[in-house]
Design a protein around this motif. Sequence first.
Motif, PDB file in Angstrom:
ATOM      1  N   ASN A 150      29.897  29.843  49.402  1.00 12.54           N
ATOM      2  CA  ASN A 150      30.329  30.381  48.114  1.00 12.54           C
ATOM      3  C   ASN A 150      29.532  29.733  46.973  1.00 12.54           C
ATOM      4  O   ASN A 150      29.169  28.562  47.034  1.00 12.54           O
ATOM      5  N   THR A 162      26.211  36.051  43.144  1.00 16.02           N
ATOM      6  CA  THR A 162      27.290  35.098  43.404  1.00 16.02           C
ATOM      7  C   THR A 162      28.112  35.546  44.597  1.00 16.02           C
ATOM      8  O   THR A 162      28.479  36.718  44.711  1.00 16.02           O
ATOM      9  N   LYS A 163      28.390  34.623  45.493  1.00 13.31           N
ATOM     10  CA  LYS A 163      29.279  34.872  46.626  1.00 13.31           C
ATOM     11  C   LYS A 163      30.578  34.105  46.392  1.00 13.31           C
ATOM     12  O   LYS A 163      30.567  32.925  46.055  1.00 13.31           O
ATOM     13  N   ASN A 164      31.723  34.811  46.597  1.00 13.63           N
ATOM     14  CA  ASN A 164      33.027  34.150  46.453  1.00 13.63           C
ATOM     15  C   ASN A 164      33.971  34.684  47.522  1.00 13.63           C
ATOM     16  O   ASN A 164      34.855  35.496  47.265  1.00 13.63           O
ATOM     17  N   GLU A 165      33.800  34.246  48.779  1.00 14.25           N
ATOM     18  CA  GLU A 165      34.642  34.666  49.902  1.00 14.25           C
ATOM     19  C   GLU A 165      35.870  33.746  49.968  1.00 14.25           C
ATOM     20  O   GLU A 165      35.751  32.520  49.966  1.00 14.25           O
ATOM     21  N   THR A 166      37.105  34.350  50.086  1.00 16.61           N
ATOM     22  CA  THR A 166      38.344  33.553  50.164  1.00 16.61           C
ATOM     23  C   THR A 166      39.042  33.699  51.508  1.00 16.61           C
ATOM     24  O   THR A 166      40.056  33.055  51.748  1.00 16.61           O
ATOM     25  N   ARG A 185      41.700  30.771  52.195  1.00 16.11           N
ATOM     26  CA  ARG A 185      41.435  29.549  51.444  1.00 16.11           C
ATOM     27  C   ARG A 185      42.603  29.168  50.553  1.00 16.11           C
ATOM     28  O   ARG A 185      42.866  27.970  50.348  1.00 16.11           O
ATOM     29  N   THR A 236      30.236  40.875  47.635  1.00 17.12           N
ATOM     30  CA  THR A 236      31.348  40.604  48.559  1.00 17.12           C
ATOM     31  C   THR A 236      30.960  40.743  50.015  1.00 17.12           C
ATOM     32  O   THR A 236      31.793  40.567  50.903  1.00 17.12           O
TER      33      THR A 236
END
Length: 573
Positions: free
Chosen positions: A445, A469-473, A556, A391
């Motif tokens: 992401n 894994t990158k999952n920035e919202t 997002r 994160t």
Amino acid sequence: MAKVLSSLPIGALIKDTGTLYNGKPIIWKIVDKNHSGYPSGAITLISDRVISIKCFDAKEEYNSIDDRKSFGNNRYIYSNIRQWLNSQAGASKWYTAQHGQDAPPTSANVGSGKNAYDIEAGFLNGFSEKMRNSLLETTLIVGKNTRTDGGGYEMCIDKVFLPSVSEMGLENGIIEGSKFSAFDSDISRLAYPTAECVSKSEYKDTSLITSAPWHYWLRTPYATNEYYVNLVYYTGVLGVYFAYHEYRGVRPLCNLSSEILVSDISDGDNIYTIVWGNPPSTPSNINVPTVVRGGETIAISWGSSTDEDSNLSGYILERQFDNGLWTQLYKGINRTFTDVITFGWESVAYRVKAYDSEGATSAYQTSATRTVNNNTPPTISGSDGSLGLKTGAFNQQYTVTDSDSGQTITVVEKIDGVQKRSYTATSGQSYSFNVTAAEWIKLLNGSHTMTITASDNLGGTTTRTYTFTKNETEIELTLATPLAADGLVTKAIMSVTRQIPAGATFTVEVCNNGNDASPTWENVTNAVLGNSKFFLSNKTKTAAAWGFNFRIRVKRNSATGDCFIVSAGGNFE
């Protein structure tokens, strides 16, 4: 590559892979070259071993001479053995009467009834067509006994025949030609039976074994007797025995042209192979990597060959390590091979030759000798795998170790194939792969790859691979230090260069008391979207000085596609 038969020395062994007796190739020994009285330039061969146990001639029941009726006929031109040796007829078809009282070697007509051979195929039946056609007709001098045949000599012309007493370097009063070069002592005349000869013999004797010499017939008759035939005794001296006895051996002779080709080198049993036709050309090249590492594999390849006879069959690849013996690795039509280099070898070389369907081979194409690098590559702690969902900025610890002391270790860190840093490491020391905040912001992401590659100065390399894994919202962007203002800021204009997909929430806030512990944020999103001036309503501050700051937020939501902020700018007063 092939060479002529005449280039081999007396005593050399040869074979034609298609010429068989008892299902096995006959092994021949060169006993003379250009022998007196034989075809000009001929190479004379004798079977290296005793190939069969047979009588010289069967009892002739209707012969008027009683001893020939009881013990067989010692006149070579009429003998069963001569007819059998020169026949290519099939089983039970080789025999025809050679004189009015002749008889076949049936069980009723031989010694104790064993080793009858009337039902065999003729000896030449097992020869290859090319070998049969290459046999030279040879005029033989044959003596006759004085008792019934009048003494003196007669001639016969054969392709396969038995040796004479004189040719074996022995004496019995009958002179049939001159001594072969190969026979000059009792030991040189010794011959051992083949395994097939022993196993197929119906006559059993404890001394009839492959590891002990055995008796074998000569073509010369006993000078004063009509049924005795001379032979080489198992000790190599001259002997004599009844023609009809079935437990003496056969050791045939033949003559071949000196120009017949044989393989350039002998096989593992020290036997040369007759080559019918032209050998293939030498493979055009052989490719071996210049860097060879112990414990790893290398790919060897070689160029093609041609064959004038259009019967190229394939290639034979051999390897030599540490200057030792050559050993075969591969035989077949392919022109590549992957070899495993054993750790600890000091050097390795390869050679390849082509072969055709007749057994002819080309010369070798030999590689340069390569030095084997037995360097141990560095190791990196941990194991390849996934680091899961991240994160924000993070680091991964690892240790680089090299068991070979004194080497320089270079480490390269990469994110998604792009080099982050390169440095010289110390063996056994711990290091950290840091994904900084600045680097994190630039990553999109999705899945990403981190690689750590450690290389020593001798070429040993190890790579450790991690994924995450990158999952920035959400994005939030503000100035760490507000912009200084001389006084109360009351109006401003801003522009934000961005990529915001439909469905995402974009918000811009500003304040004029940015130095306060709790600034007063005012929403100016619509003005920024409209590229228009906006006015600030706040008139108070708690800090010593006024300061302008902005805060950009993006959520997002369920939107898809690229989402980023490139830059923000503007003026205030």
